[in-house]
Design an enzyme around this catalytic site. Structure first.
Site, short mmCIF file in Angstrom:
data_model
loop_
_atom_site.label_atom_id
_atom_site.label_comp_id
_atom_site.label_asym_id
_atom_site.label_seq_id
_atom_site.Cartn_x
_atom_site.Cartn_y
_atom_site.Cartn_z
N TYR A 144 1.06 -1.14 -0.02
CA TYR A 144 0.11 -0.09 0.09
C TYR A 144 0.66 1.24 -0.09
O TYR A 144 1.12 1.90 -1.03
CB TYR A 144 -0.86 -0.45 0.83
CG TYR A 144 -1.46 1.51 1.35
CD1 TYR A 144 -2.52 1.67 0.64
CD2 TYR A 144 -1.47 1.92 2.46
CE1 TYR A 144 -3.09 2.85 1.08
CE2 TYR A 144 -2.13 2.90 3.19
CZ TYR A 144 -3.40 3.63 2.21
OH TYR A 144 -3.33 4.57 2.48
N GLN A 191 -13.45 3.28 8.84
CA GLN A 191 -13.68 1.79 8.15
C GLN A 191 -12.49 1.19 7.24
O GLN A 191 -12.40 0.19 6.93
CB GLN A 191 -14.70 0.99 7.63
CG GLN A 191 -16.45 2.01 8.26
CD GLN A 191 -15.88 1.17 9.38
OE1 GLN A 191 -15.78 0.55 9.61
NE2 GLN A 191 -16.69 1.90 10.68
#
Ligand SMILES: NC(=O)c1ccc[n+]([C@@H]2O[C@H](COP(=O)([O-])OP(=O)(O)OC[C@H]3O[C@@H](n4cnc5c(N)ncnc54)[C@H](OP(=O)(O)O)[C@@H]3O)[C@@H](O)[C@H]2O)c1
Length: 252
Positions: free
Chosen positions: A159, A197
């Site tokens: 990422y 989230q």
């Protein structure tokens, strides 16, 4: 912000978190917002929650990893509203795996969502700006502090590489815009931990079970949203390159 009243913003990844907050804030500021995500139900719920402003929000179900769906999304926006004045490349995701145990499918999904879709949305936006002679367009990438450092937790390593790419793409697109559309600006916002989230999806567990949020007061969605609004309010000659923002007291 008056400059953009009544004009059109495209925001990616608006079914939750920062993207949802951006839709609410931009619509409240009098901007028409076209937003995409994969979850059609959440998009519809967001539209309904905007009440009398809901006609200023165009929700479009779109999987950004599918080129044709991205092109259809922009065609829909242009058919409905004519041009794109602002683009906020917000959609992004990570998987809970390190470089040693991640899969090629996970890497491709991160590349397609965090980098390729960002580039395609930017290209389609600049085409629209050129066609409509928009001289004050604005492109904002929601990057991450992971694009500025090398995070220690191994689950963020791939990422982080995608977010380093976003940092490079902000600078190189700035150079291309300066030649082709000199009035149009590009910035990125690079938050540290934000209470959304994002991590829960990554970990496959509810956010309440994640210790990180009890150890430190994270940034709130509104903190990132206000930073984006600040960028849009800057005078036309000001090119902010990047805003790196972290929760106060972060030790890493
Ligand atoms: N939360 C953090 O701590 C943090 C820190 C730094 C940077 N960021 C960055 O902030 C951005 C927003 O994240 P967030 O925290 O708001 O997380 P989030 O609540 O998980 O939101 C991510 C959004 O991206 C959308 N998305 C993901 N894959 C997509 C796809 N293939 N096609 C279309 N939409 C897609 C999701 O919608 P669907 O699932 O409905 O498609 C969702 O609306 C990301 O770029 C992230 O990297 C977050």
């Amino acid at each position: 912000m008056e400059r953009y009243q009544g004009r059109v913003a495209v925001v990616t990844g608006v079914s939750s978190g920062i993207g949802e907050g951006l839709v609410r804030a931009l619509v409240a500021a009098g901007i028409r917002v076209a937003g995409c995500a994969r979850n059609a139900d959440k998009l519809q719920t967001l539209k309904e929650s905007l009440g009398s402003n809901s006609e200023h929000f165009l929700p479009v179900t779109c999987d950004l990893t599918e080129e044709q769906q991205v092109r259809n999304f922009f065609e829909r926006v242009l058919a409905e509203w004519g041009a794109v004045d602002i683009l906020i490349n917000n959609a992004g995701l990570a998987f809970n795996s390190s470089l040693l145990d991640g899969t090629v499918e996970e890497w491709r999904t991160m590349l397609d969502t965090n980098i390729v879709a960002l580039c395609l949305c930017t290209q389609l936006t600049v085409e629209s700006m050129k066609e409509s002679n928009i001289s004050d367009g604005y492109i904002i990438h929601i990057n991450s502090e992971s694009g500025h450092m090398h995070p220690v937790p191994s689950k963020f390593h791939f990422y982080s590489a995608t977010k380093h790419a976003v940092r490079a793409l902000t600078e190189t697109m700035r150079l291309e815009l300066a030649k082709t559309l000199p009035g149009c600006r590009i910035s990125s916002v690079s938050p540290g931990l934000v209470e959304t989230q994002f991590l829960a999806k990554m970990a496959g567990r509810p956010a309440e079970q994640l210790k990180v949020f009890s150890r430190m007061k994270a940034l709130e969605v509104e903190d990132v949203v206000q930073t984006v609004l600040h960028l849009l309010r800057t005078p036309a000659h000001v090119q902010v390159h990047d805003v790196l923002m972290r929760p106060a007291g972060q030790t890493s």
